[in-house]
Design a protein around this motif. Structure first.
Motif, PDB file in Angstrom:
ATOM      1  N   THR A  47     -14.514 -28.871  13.948  1.00 54.55           N
ATOM      2  CA  THR A  47     -14.385 -28.623  12.511  1.00 54.55           C
ATOM      3  C   THR A  47     -12.919 -28.596  12.115  1.00 54.55           C
ATOM      4  O   THR A  47     -12.530 -29.173  11.090  1.00 54.55           O
ATOM      5  CB  THR A  47     -15.072 -27.289  12.146  1.00 54.55           C
ATOM      6  N   ARG A  48     -12.095 -27.936  12.917  1.00 50.84           N
ATOM      7  CA  ARG A  48     -10.658 -27.897  12.638  1.00 50.84           C
ATOM      8  C   ARG A  48     -10.062 -29.293  12.551  1.00 50.84           C
ATOM      9  O   ARG A  48      -9.302 -29.612  11.637  1.00 50.84           O
ATOM     10  CB  ARG A  48      -9.917 -27.079  13.706  1.00 50.84           C
ATOM     11  N   SER A  49     -10.446 -30.155  13.480  1.00 54.81           N
ATOM     12  CA  SER A  49      -9.898 -31.519  13.463  1.00 54.81           C
ATOM     13  C   SER A  49     -10.345 -32.273  12.216  1.00 54.81           C
ATOM     14  O   SER A  49      -9.574 -33.036  11.636  1.00 54.81           O
ATOM     15  CB  SER A  49     -10.290 -32.284  14.732  1.00 54.81           C
ATOM     16  N   LEU A  50     -11.582 -32.032  11.786  1.00 57.65           N
ATOM     17  CA  LEU A  50     -12.056 -32.680  10.557  1.00 57.65           C
ATOM     18  C   LEU A  50     -11.362 -32.116   9.320  1.00 57.65           C
ATOM     19  O   LEU A  50     -11.156 -32.831   8.341  1.00 57.65           O
ATOM     20  CB  LEU A  50     -13.566 -32.520  10.417  1.00 57.65           C
ATOM     21  N   CYS A  51     -10.992 -30.849   9.358  1.00 60.83           N
ATOM     22  CA  CYS A  51     -10.335 -30.227   8.212  1.00 60.83           C
ATOM     23  C   CYS A  51      -8.928 -30.763   7.985  1.00 60.83           C
ATOM     24  O   CYS A  51      -8.331 -30.503   6.946  1.00 60.83           O
ATOM     25  CB  CYS A  51     -10.305 -28.714   8.369  1.00 60.83           C
ATOM     26  N   GLU A  52      -8.404 -31.482   8.941  1.00 59.51           N
ATOM     27  CA  GLU A  52      -7.104 -32.127   8.755  1.00 59.51           C
ATOM     28  C   GLU A  52      -7.229 -33.369   7.887  1.00 59.51           C
ATOM     29  O   GLU A  52      -6.240 -33.874   7.389  1.00 59.51           O
ATOM     30  CB  GLU A  52      -6.495 -32.471  10.109  1.00 59.51           C
ATOM     31  N   ARG A  53      -8.442 -33.830   7.695  1.00 56.65           N
ATOM     32  CA  ARG A  53      -8.700 -34.987   6.838  1.00 56.65           C
ATOM     33  C   ARG A  53      -8.934 -34.516   5.406  1.00 56.65           C
ATOM     34  O   ARG A  53      -9.340 -33.385   5.184  1.00 56.65           O
ATOM     35  CB  ARG A  53      -9.938 -35.747   7.324  1.00 56.65           C
ATOM     36  N   PRO A  54      -8.713 -35.383   4.435  1.00 60.00           N
ATOM     37  CA  PRO A  54      -8.919 -34.977   3.036  1.00 60.00           C
ATOM     38  C   PRO A  54     -10.386 -35.038   2.610  1.00 60.00           C
ATOM     39  O   PRO A  54     -10.771 -35.788   1.727  1.00 60.00           O
ATOM     40  CB  PRO A  54      -8.069 -35.991   2.264  1.00 60.00           C
ATOM     41  N   LEU A  55     -11.236 -34.228   3.241  1.00 62.99           N
ATOM     42  CA  LEU A  55     -12.648 -34.158   2.877  1.00 62.99           C
ATOM     43  C   LEU A  55     -12.832 -33.060   1.837  1.00 62.99           C
ATOM     44  O   LEU A  55     -12.085 -32.086   1.792  1.00 62.99           O
ATOM     45  CB  LEU A  55     -13.500 -33.852   4.109  1.00 62.99           C
ATOM     46  N   PHE A  56     -13.856 -33.166   1.047  1.00 65.94           N
ATOM     47  CA  PHE A  56     -14.096 -32.228  -0.052  1.00 65.94           C
ATOM     48  C   PHE A  56     -14.129 -30.777   0.403  1.00 65.94           C
ATOM     49  O   PHE A  56     -13.499 -29.919  -0.186  1.00 65.94           O
ATOM     50  CB  PHE A  56     -15.403 -32.581  -0.768  1.00 65.94           C
ATOM     51  N   GLY A  57     -14.869 -30.476   1.441  1.00 62.55           N
ATOM     52  CA  GLY A  57     -15.034 -29.087   1.874  1.00 62.55           C
ATOM     53  C   GLY A  57     -13.972 -28.574   2.812  1.00 62.55           C
ATOM     54  O   GLY A  57     -14.022 -27.427   3.239  1.00 62.55           O
ATOM     55  N   SER A  58     -13.006 -29.367   3.139  1.00 62.51           N
ATOM     56  CA  SER A  58     -11.993 -28.972   4.118  1.00 62.51           C
ATOM     57  C   SER A  58     -11.289 -27.659   3.798  1.00 62.51           C
ATOM     58  O   SER A  58     -11.136 -26.820   4.682  1.00 62.51           O
ATOM     59  CB  SER A  58     -10.956 -30.078   4.283  1.00 62.51           C
ATOM     60  N   PRO A  59     -10.849 -27.421   2.566  1.00 60.16           N
ATOM     61  CA  PRO A  59     -10.151 -26.158   2.299  1.00 60.16           C
ATOM     62  C   PRO A  59     -11.014 -24.925   2.582  1.00 60.16           C
ATOM     63  O   PRO A  59     -10.524 -23.930   3.105  1.00 60.16           O
ATOM     64  CB  PRO A  59      -9.786 -26.250   0.808  1.00 60.16           C
ATOM     65  N   VAL A  60     -12.279 -24.991   2.265  1.00 62.78           N
ATOM     66  CA  VAL A  60     -13.178 -23.859   2.497  1.00 62.78           C
ATOM     67  C   VAL A  60     -13.303 -23.601   3.996  1.00 62.78           C
ATOM     68  O   VAL A  60     -13.182 -22.463   4.456  1.00 62.78           O
ATOM     69  CB  VAL A  60     -14.571 -24.119   1.882  1.00 62.78           C
ATOM     70  N   LEU A  61     -13.539 -24.643   4.763  1.00 63.70           N
ATOM     71  CA  LEU A  61     -13.715 -24.452   6.205  1.00 63.70           C
ATOM     72  C   LEU A  61     -12.411 -24.072   6.891  1.00 63.70           C
ATOM     73  O   LEU A  61     -12.427 -23.355   7.893  1.00 63.70           O
ATOM     74  CB  LEU A  61     -14.352 -25.686   6.826  1.00 63.70           C
ATOM     75  N   ARG A  62     -11.277 -24.515   6.367  1.00 64.90           N
ATOM     76  CA  ARG A  62     -10.003 -24.047   6.922  1.00 64.90           C
ATOM     77  C   ARG A  62      -9.886 -22.535   6.754  1.00 64.90           C
ATOM     78  O   ARG A  62      -9.449 -21.828   7.660  1.00 64.90           O
ATOM     79  CB  ARG A  62      -8.824 -24.752   6.231  1.00 64.90           C
ATOM     80  N   ARG A  63     -10.304 -22.006   5.596  1.00 62.70           N
ATOM     81  CA  ARG A  63     -10.266 -20.558   5.369  1.00 62.70           C
ATOM     82  C   ARG A  63     -11.222 -19.835   6.311  1.00 62.70           C
ATOM     83  O   ARG A  63     -10.902 -18.764   6.832  1.00 62.70           O
ATOM     84  CB  ARG A  63     -10.581 -20.240   3.911  1.00 62.70           C
ATOM     85  N   VAL A  64     -12.402 -20.415   6.539  1.00 61.32           N
ATOM     86  CA  VAL A  64     -13.374 -19.817   7.461  1.00 61.32           C
ATOM     87  C   VAL A  64     -12.780 -19.747   8.869  1.00 61.32           C
ATOM     88  O   VAL A  64     -12.851 -18.717   9.539  1.00 61.32           O
ATOM     89  CB  VAL A  64     -14.698 -20.613   7.469  1.00 61.32           C
ATOM     90  N   LEU A  65     -12.183 -20.843   9.318  1.00 60.23           N
ATOM     91  CA  LEU A  65     -11.575 -20.868  10.654  1.00 60.23           C
ATOM     92  C   LEU A  65     -10.453 -19.843  10.769  1.00 60.23           C
ATOM     93  O   LEU A  65     -10.381 -19.097  11.751  1.00 60.23           O
ATOM     94  CB  LEU A  65     -11.045 -22.269  10.968  1.00 60.23           C
ATOM     95  N   ASN A  66      -9.577 -19.791   9.782  1.00 61.43           N
ATOM     96  CA  ASN A  66      -8.468 -18.837   9.826  1.00 61.43           C
ATOM     97  C   ASN A  66      -8.979 -17.405   9.851  1.00 61.43           C
ATOM     98  O   ASN A  66      -8.468 -16.575  10.604  1.00 61.43           O
ATOM     99  CB  ASN A  66      -7.525 -19.050   8.636  1.00 61.43           C
TER     100      ASN A  66
END
Length: 80
Positions: A47-66
């Motif tokens: 998921t972290r690796s995908l969040c480096e891409r400009p996908l719609f939900g990336s900011p939300v999942l980056r916050r979840v991971l952090n």
């Protein structure tokens, strides 16, 4: 989640990308539950690796991971 192009329900890179791209709340809850249970595990890292891409939900999942990787309120480190 039933994926249009996959014949399984595992959290592969393609499945996670599909959840981020077109998943609904229950799909996100399932993914977030796995990430919180093992914030440094295989699914979290995919998921972290995908969040480096400009996908719609990336900011939300980056916050979840952090958040999942922060020390727990009882002072214990997150699971590794």
């Amino acid at each position: 989640m039933k994926h249009r192009h996959l014949t399984h329900e595992e959290f592969t890179i393609a499945a996670i990308e599909d959840i981020i791209d077109r998943g609904e709340v229950p799909d996100w809850v399932a993914l977030i539950t796995v990430i919180r249970a093992d914030p440094y595990g295989e699914v979290a890292e995919k998921t972290r690796s995908l969040c480096e891409r400009p996908l719609f939900g990336s900011p939300v999942l980056r916050r979840v991971l952090n958040a999942a990787r922060q020390p727990r309120p009882d002072g214990q480190p997150p699971k590794r």
